[in-house]
Design an enzyme around this catalytic site. Structure first.
Site, PDB file in Angstrom:
ATOM      1  N   ARG A   1       0.842  -1.191   0.000  1.00 27.69           N
ATOM      2  CA  ARG A   1       0.000   0.000   0.000  1.00 27.69           C
ATOM      3  C   ARG A   1       0.885   1.252   0.000  1.00 27.69           C
ATOM      4  NH1 ARG A   1      -1.982  -3.506   4.054  1.00 27.69           N
ATOM      5  NH2 ARG A   1      -4.084  -4.326   3.648  1.00 27.69           N
TER       6      ARG A   1
ATOM      7  N   LYS B   1      -1.804  -2.546   8.146  1.00 25.30           N
ATOM      8  CA  LYS B   1      -2.944  -2.071   8.914  1.00 25.30           C
ATOM      9  C   LYS B   1      -2.939  -2.705  10.301  1.00 25.30           C
ATOM     10  CE  LYS B   1      -6.145  -0.998   5.142  1.00 25.30           C
ATOM     11  NZ  LYS B   1      -7.485  -1.262   4.569  1.00 25.30           N
TER      12      LYS B   1
ATOM     13  N   HIS C   1      -2.973   2.450  -5.701  1.00 28.14           N
ATOM     14  CA  HIS C   1      -3.711   1.204  -5.488  1.00 28.14           C
ATOM     15  C   HIS C   1      -3.904   0.448  -6.802  1.00 28.14           C
ATOM     16  CE1 HIS C   1      -4.972  -0.139  -1.581  1.00 28.14           C
ATOM     17  NE2 HIS C   1      -5.983  -0.799  -2.092  1.00 28.14           N
TER      18      HIS C   1
ATOM     19  N   ARG D   1      -1.181  -1.900  -7.019  1.00 29.17           N
ATOM     20  CA  ARG D   1      -1.447  -3.015  -6.099  1.00 29.17           C
ATOM     21  C   ARG D   1      -2.437  -3.993  -6.739  1.00 29.17           C
ATOM     22  NH1 ARG D   1      -1.422  -4.406  -0.503  1.00 29.17           N
ATOM     23  NH2 ARG D   1      -3.457  -4.893   0.411  1.00 29.17           N
TER      24      ARG D   1
ATOM     25  N   HIS E   1      -3.948  -8.963   3.508  1.00 28.43           N
ATOM     26  CA  HIS E   1      -5.387  -8.979   3.761  1.00 28.43           C
ATOM     27  C   HIS E   1      -5.690  -9.862   4.966  1.00 28.43           C
ATOM     28  CE1 HIS E   1      -6.593  -7.850  -0.647  1.00 28.43           C
ATOM     29  NE2 HIS E   1      -6.340  -6.799   0.106  1.00 28.43           N
TER      30      HIS E   1
ATOM     31  N   TYR F   1     -10.124 -10.314  -6.960  1.00 26.18           N
ATOM     32  CA  TYR F   1      -9.240 -10.453  -8.121  1.00 26.18           C
ATOM     33  C   TYR F   1      -9.579 -11.673  -8.973  1.00 26.18           C
ATOM     34  CZ  TYR F   1      -6.712  -6.906  -5.574  1.00 26.18           C
ATOM     35  OH  TYR F   1      -6.393  -5.749  -4.911  1.00 26.18           O
TER      36      TYR F   1
END
Length: 302
Positions: A149, A173, A246, A249, A272, A281
């Site tokens: 990210r 995150k 992004h 990404r 994730h 995806y």
């Protein structure tokens, strides 16, 4: 208003200390809560205890009138529901009026990505004889080569790079750490930039910094700065496509899956928490496979 600010600050402290939320998440929650406070003031509501179902319906109508996406509305509702859950726990309110509000069905847009030919063209636009060109090339190679990210990229430090194992230590995150490998193209670009370009940029600043990516004045590169660099690279490449960090990404994940990588591995590389976040995806892959089939199989079309 002072009471509202106090309650918001208490919630922010809870997110920082107990939930270990990222700076990006905290900033987003603060914006959403402050937006709701502004709405309350416009409706002459001064206390969170006065908020009820009918007021929330008015708030939702206002969000819809601003033509916000269902995803944005759902995010704001989720934030306020969490805010009230905390207030209820601290006995600052008696009930959570957001519990009875149904979340709008979320949209599942197919992520935008670059075709490999478009990316190849982007890799040729930087002037590798200049410090900024070396930085831009390393930035592009790393974002596409690792799928990290932009928030993770801008805080990357020299000590986070292991050239012997060609891995990055990424703080994602919730401050969760993960190791992400990078390839030879990214390794070469990073080496050139760190040994030459970065040293030149760093000499322009009086302050020492450990951040990998620096701006023209020798300070840490911001998320906005990264977006501006990518926009300029697209313009220099004369491409008629939009670019944002992004999207690189998305391209990273899409190209991996198209080449046979399994979802679990891609999930881990992207950082994730849930596999469902990675499954978007597969839609891209399904569309691609269908097009290949329709254009290639002798019995696909009459």
């Amino acid at each position: 208003m002072n009471e509202l600010i106090y309650q918001k600050n208490q919630f922010v402290e809870y997110l920082q200390i107990e939930k270990n939320a990222s700076f990006l998440t905290i900033d987003q929650y603060k914006d959403d809560i402050e937006n709701f406070f502004s709405f309350m003031m416009s409706e002459s509501i001064s206390s969170l205890k006065e908020v009820d179902y009918s007021l929330i319906r008015v708030y939702l109508s206002e969000l819809h009138s601003k033509e916000l996406s269902r995803r944005s509305i759902s995010r704001r509702l989720s934030c306020l529901r969490s805010f009230y859950r905390f207030l209820e726990r601290e006995q600052l309110v008696h009930h959570n009026p957001f519990l009875n509000i149904r979340m709008p069905k979320s949209e599942n847009p197919i992520p935008q990505f670059f075709y490999e030919e478009e990316l190849e063209h982007l890799f040729t636009v930087s002037d590798l004889t200049t410090p900024l060109g070396q930085r831009n090339q390393a930035l592009l190679e790393l974002l596409y080569g690792t799928g990290i990210r932009v928030s993770e990229c801008k805080q990357l430090e020299i000590s986070d790079i292991d050239f012997s194992l060609t891995t990055l230590l990424i703080t994602g995150k919730g401050r969760k750490e993960r190791y992400v490998p990078f390839g030879q193209f990214a390794a070469d670009a990073l080496t050139d930039y760190i040994e030459y370009g970065r040293e030149t940029l760093l000499s322009k600043s009086n302050n020492s910094t450990h951040n990998v990516f620096l701006n023209a004045r020798g300070g840490p590169l911001t998320a906005r700065g990264i977006r501006m660099i990518l926009d300029k690279m697209v313009k220099d490449a004369a491409l008629t496509v939009d670019i944002y960090p992004h999207k690189l990404r998305h391209s990273f994940a899409t190209h991996l899956i198209n080449q046979g990588a399994d979802l679990r591995s891609v999930q881990e590389l992207l950082g994730h928490e849930h596999l469902s976040s990675t499954q978007i995806y597969t839609h891209v892959t399904k569309d691609r496979l269908r097009n290949v089939y329709m254009n290639s199989h002798p019995r696909a079309n009459k």
